[in-house]
Design a protein around this motif. Sequence first.
Motif, PDB file in Angstrom:
ATOM      1  N   SER A  38      -5.581   9.167 -18.893  1.00  0.00           N
ATOM      2  CA  SER A  38      -6.578   9.152 -18.019  1.00  0.00           C
ATOM      3  C   SER A  38      -6.406   9.603 -16.616  1.00  0.00           C
ATOM      4  CB  SER A  38      -7.097   7.633 -18.191  1.00  0.00           C
ATOM      5  OG  SER A  38      -8.143   7.375 -17.274  1.00  0.00           O
ATOM      6  N   GLU A  39      -7.258  10.198 -15.920  1.00  0.00           N
ATOM      7  CA  GLU A  39      -7.161  10.159 -14.442  1.00  0.00           C
ATOM      8  C   GLU A  39      -7.196   9.121 -13.638  1.00  0.00           C
ATOM      9  OE1 GLU A  39      -6.180  13.218 -12.503  1.00  0.00           O
ATOM     10  OE2 GLU A  39      -5.846  14.075 -14.553  1.00  0.00           O
ATOM     11  N   GLN A  40      -8.164   8.070 -14.287  1.00  0.00           N
ATOM     12  CA  GLN A  40      -8.276   6.766 -13.533  1.00  0.00           C
ATOM     13  C   GLN A  40      -6.823   6.015 -13.648  1.00  0.00           C
ATOM     14  OE1 GLN A  40     -11.476   5.093 -15.791  1.00  0.00           O
ATOM     15  NE2 GLN A  40     -12.905   5.835 -14.265  1.00  0.00           N
ATOM     16  N   THR A  41      -6.100   6.370 -14.482  1.00  0.00           N
ATOM     17  CA  THR A  41      -4.881   5.532 -14.769  1.00  0.00           C
ATOM     18  C   THR A  41      -3.812   6.076 -13.541  1.00  0.00           C
ATOM     19  OG1 THR A  41      -4.818   5.354 -17.161  1.00  0.00           O
ATOM     20  CG2 THR A  41      -2.930   5.096 -16.207  1.00  0.00           C
ATOM     21  N   LYS A  42      -3.669   7.243 -13.338  1.00  0.00           N
ATOM     22  CA  LYS A  42      -3.131   7.833 -12.020  1.00  0.00           C
ATOM     23  C   LYS A  42      -3.382   7.238 -10.795  1.00  0.00           C
ATOM     24  CE  LYS A  42      -2.170  12.467 -14.284  1.00  0.00           C
ATOM     25  NZ  LYS A  42      -2.439  13.882 -13.942  1.00  0.00           N
ATOM     26  N   ALA A  43      -4.868   6.909 -10.679  1.00  0.00           N
ATOM     27  CA  ALA A  43      -5.293   6.164  -9.342  1.00  0.00           C
ATOM     28  C   ALA A  43      -4.756   4.784  -9.573  1.00  0.00           C
ATOM     29  CB  ALA A  43      -6.664   6.374  -9.397  1.00  0.00           C
ATOM     30  N   HIS A  44      -4.883   4.043 -10.534  1.00  0.00           N
ATOM     31  CA  HIS A  44      -4.396   2.876 -10.680  1.00  0.00           C
ATOM     32  C   HIS A  44      -2.817   2.498 -10.331  1.00  0.00           C
ATOM     33  CE1 HIS A  44      -8.092   1.746 -12.281  1.00  0.00           C
ATOM     34  NE2 HIS A  44      -8.029   2.232 -13.639  1.00  0.00           N
ATOM     35  N   PHE A  45      -1.995   3.419 -10.855  1.00  0.00           N
ATOM     36  CA  PHE A  45      -0.678   3.500 -10.451  1.00  0.00           C
ATOM     37  C   PHE A  45      -0.297   3.952  -8.964  1.00  0.00           C
ATOM     38  CE2 PHE A  45      -0.614   2.693 -14.700  1.00  0.00           C
ATOM     39  CZ  PHE A  45       0.957   1.978 -15.000  1.00  0.00           C
ATOM     40  N   ALA A  46      -1.088   4.109  -8.310  1.00  0.00           N
ATOM     41  CA  ALA A  46      -0.801   4.690  -6.685  1.00  0.00           C
ATOM     42  C   ALA A  46      -0.110   3.639  -6.019  1.00  0.00           C
ATOM     43  CB  ALA A  46      -2.215   4.889  -6.195  1.00  0.00           C
ATOM     44  N   SER A  47      -0.440   2.402  -6.151  1.00  0.00           N
ATOM     45  CA  SER A  47       0.425   1.499  -5.118  1.00  0.00           C
ATOM     46  C   SER A  47       0.425   0.197  -5.767  1.00  0.00           C
ATOM     47  CB  SER A  47      -0.389   1.497  -3.808  1.00  0.00           C
ATOM     48  OG  SER A  47      -1.660   0.898  -3.869  1.00  0.00           O
ATOM     49  N   VAL A  48       0.891  -0.843  -5.298  1.00  0.00           N
ATOM     50  CA  VAL A  48       1.137  -2.140  -5.737  1.00  0.00           C
ATOM     51  C   VAL A  48      -0.405  -2.664  -5.669  1.00  0.00           C
ATOM     52  CG1 VAL A  48       1.813  -4.419  -5.564  1.00  0.00           C
ATOM     53  CG2 VAL A  48       3.447  -2.717  -5.294  1.00  0.00           C
ATOM     54  N   ASN A  49      -1.037  -2.286  -4.569  1.00  0.00           N
ATOM     55  CA  ASN A  49      -2.422  -2.869  -4.608  1.00  0.00           C
ATOM     56  C   ASN A  49      -3.530  -2.661  -5.441  1.00  0.00           C
ATOM     57  OD1 ASN A  49      -2.027  -4.556  -1.869  1.00  0.00           O
ATOM     58  ND2 ASN A  49      -2.707  -2.659  -0.702  1.00  0.00           N
ATOM     59  N   SER A  50      -3.276  -1.165  -5.604  1.00  0.00           N
ATOM     60  CA  SER A  50      -4.302  -0.550  -6.922  1.00  0.00           C
ATOM     61  C   SER A  50      -3.853  -0.934  -8.177  1.00  0.00           C
ATOM     62  CB  SER A  50      -4.363   0.806  -6.735  1.00  0.00           C
ATOM     63  OG  SER A  50      -3.030   1.594  -7.034  1.00  0.00           O
ATOM     64  N   ASP A  82       9.492   7.244 -15.063  1.00  0.00           N
ATOM     65  CA  ASP A  82       9.287   5.956 -14.369  1.00  0.00           C
ATOM     66  C   ASP A  82       8.005   5.108 -14.879  1.00  0.00           C
ATOM     67  OD1 ASP A  82      11.938   5.907 -13.258  1.00  0.00           O
ATOM     68  OD2 ASP A  82      11.191   6.919 -11.783  1.00  0.00           O
ATOM     69  N   ALA A  83       6.959   6.194 -14.852  1.00  0.00           N
ATOM     70  CA  ALA A  83       5.481   5.675 -15.109  1.00  0.00           C
ATOM     71  C   ALA A  83       5.310   5.139 -16.583  1.00  0.00           C
ATOM     72  CB  ALA A  83       4.426   6.925 -14.722  1.00  0.00           C
ATOM     73  N   LEU A  84       5.921   6.004 -17.382  1.00  0.00           N
ATOM     74  CA  LEU A  84       5.980   5.280 -18.664  1.00  0.00           C
ATOM     75  C   LEU A  84       6.558   4.365 -19.040  1.00  0.00           C
ATOM     76  CD1 LEU A  84       6.696   8.700 -20.671  1.00  0.00           C
ATOM     77  CD2 LEU A  84       4.569   7.655 -20.616  1.00  0.00           C
ATOM     78  N   GLU A  85       7.848   3.971 -18.397  1.00  0.00           N
ATOM     79  CA  GLU A  85       8.428   2.718 -18.475  1.00  0.00           C
ATOM     80  C   GLU A  85       7.520   1.503 -17.731  1.00  0.00           C
ATOM     81  OE1 GLU A  85      12.596   3.226 -17.153  1.00  0.00           O
ATOM     82  OE2 GLU A  85      12.867   4.811 -18.413  1.00  0.00           O
ATOM     83  N   LEU A  86       7.208   1.900 -16.704  1.00  0.00           N
ATOM     84  CA  LEU A  86       6.467   1.050 -16.018  1.00  0.00           C
ATOM     85  C   LEU A  86       5.198   0.486 -16.744  1.00  0.00           C
ATOM     86  CD1 LEU A  86       5.979  -1.040 -13.487  1.00  0.00           C
ATOM     87  CD2 LEU A  86       5.258   0.985 -12.353  1.00  0.00           C
ATOM     88  N   GLY A  87       4.615   1.504 -17.434  1.00  0.00           N
ATOM     89  CA  GLY A  87       3.036   1.221 -17.914  1.00  0.00           C
ATOM     90  C   GLY A  87       3.496   0.312 -19.201  1.00  0.00           C
ATOM     91  N   ASP A 116       0.863  -1.369  -0.083  1.00  0.00           N
ATOM     92  CA  ASP A 116      -0.048   0.049  -0.047  1.00  0.00           C
ATOM     93  C   ASP A 116       0.678   1.295   0.040  1.00  0.00           C
ATOM     94  OD1 ASP A 116       0.810  -0.319   2.456  1.00  0.00           O
ATOM     95  OD2 ASP A 116      -1.024  -0.125   3.576  1.00  0.00           O
ATOM     96  N   ASP A 117       2.091   1.178  -0.209  1.00  0.00           N
ATOM     97  CA  ASP A 117       2.945   2.337  -0.380  1.00  0.00           C
ATOM     98  C   ASP A 117       2.860   3.105  -1.786  1.00  0.00           C
ATOM     99  OD1 ASP A 117       4.218   1.920   2.162  1.00  0.00           O
ATOM    100  OD2 ASP A 117       6.188   1.302   1.136  1.00  0.00           O
ATOM    101  N   ALA A 118       3.006   4.526  -1.453  1.00  0.00           N
ATOM    102  CA  ALA A 118       2.871   5.176  -2.555  1.00  0.00           C
ATOM    103  C   ALA A 118       3.829   4.988  -3.586  1.00  0.00           C
ATOM    104  CB  ALA A 118       2.764   6.564  -2.311  1.00  0.00           C
ATOM    105  N   LEU A 119       3.604   4.700  -5.100  1.00  0.00           N
ATOM    106  CA  LEU A 119       4.839   4.495  -5.983  1.00  0.00           C
ATOM    107  C   LEU A 119       5.474   5.908  -6.250  1.00  0.00           C
ATOM    108  CD1 LEU A 119       3.128   1.610  -7.948  1.00  0.00           C
ATOM    109  CD2 LEU A 119       4.800   1.528  -6.140  1.00  0.00           C
ATOM    110  N   PHE A 120       4.738   6.869  -6.348  1.00  0.00           N
ATOM    111  CA  PHE A 120       5.140   8.033  -6.926  1.00  0.00           C
ATOM    112  C   PHE A 120       5.256   9.316  -5.719  1.00  0.00           C
ATOM    113  CE2 PHE A 120       3.327   5.751 -10.287  1.00  0.00           C
ATOM    114  CZ  PHE A 120       4.373   6.077 -11.428  1.00  0.00           C
TER     115      PHE A 120
END
Length: 85
Positions: free
Chosen positions: A63-75, A43-48, A29-33
């Motif tokens: 997409s704004e939803q994509t930002k939320a999906h990349f918030a943590s490992v859980n998301s 990093d987001a582009l590479e990870l995506g 649940d740690d923040a990735l960014f």
Amino acid sequence: MSEFKEQIKQLIISSLDLEDMTTADIKDDDALFVDGLGLDSIDALELGLAIKKQFDVKIDANSEQTKAHFASVNSLAKFIEQARS
């Protein structure tokens, strides 16, 4: 799901060349960014791209939803599972 989250953590480490880290260093649940791991937009582009390649998941970069999906490992795990089903 736990094994799946380990796969995601390993993908984060390998695709972003985080050689000093192990999967145990990344909490689900740690923040990735910014805070947390401190990843940035490059990093987001590479990870995506890595997620798209490994899990065959379509990601909308604007997409704004994509930002939320990349918030943590859980998301990320939840997003990938939903996208694959």
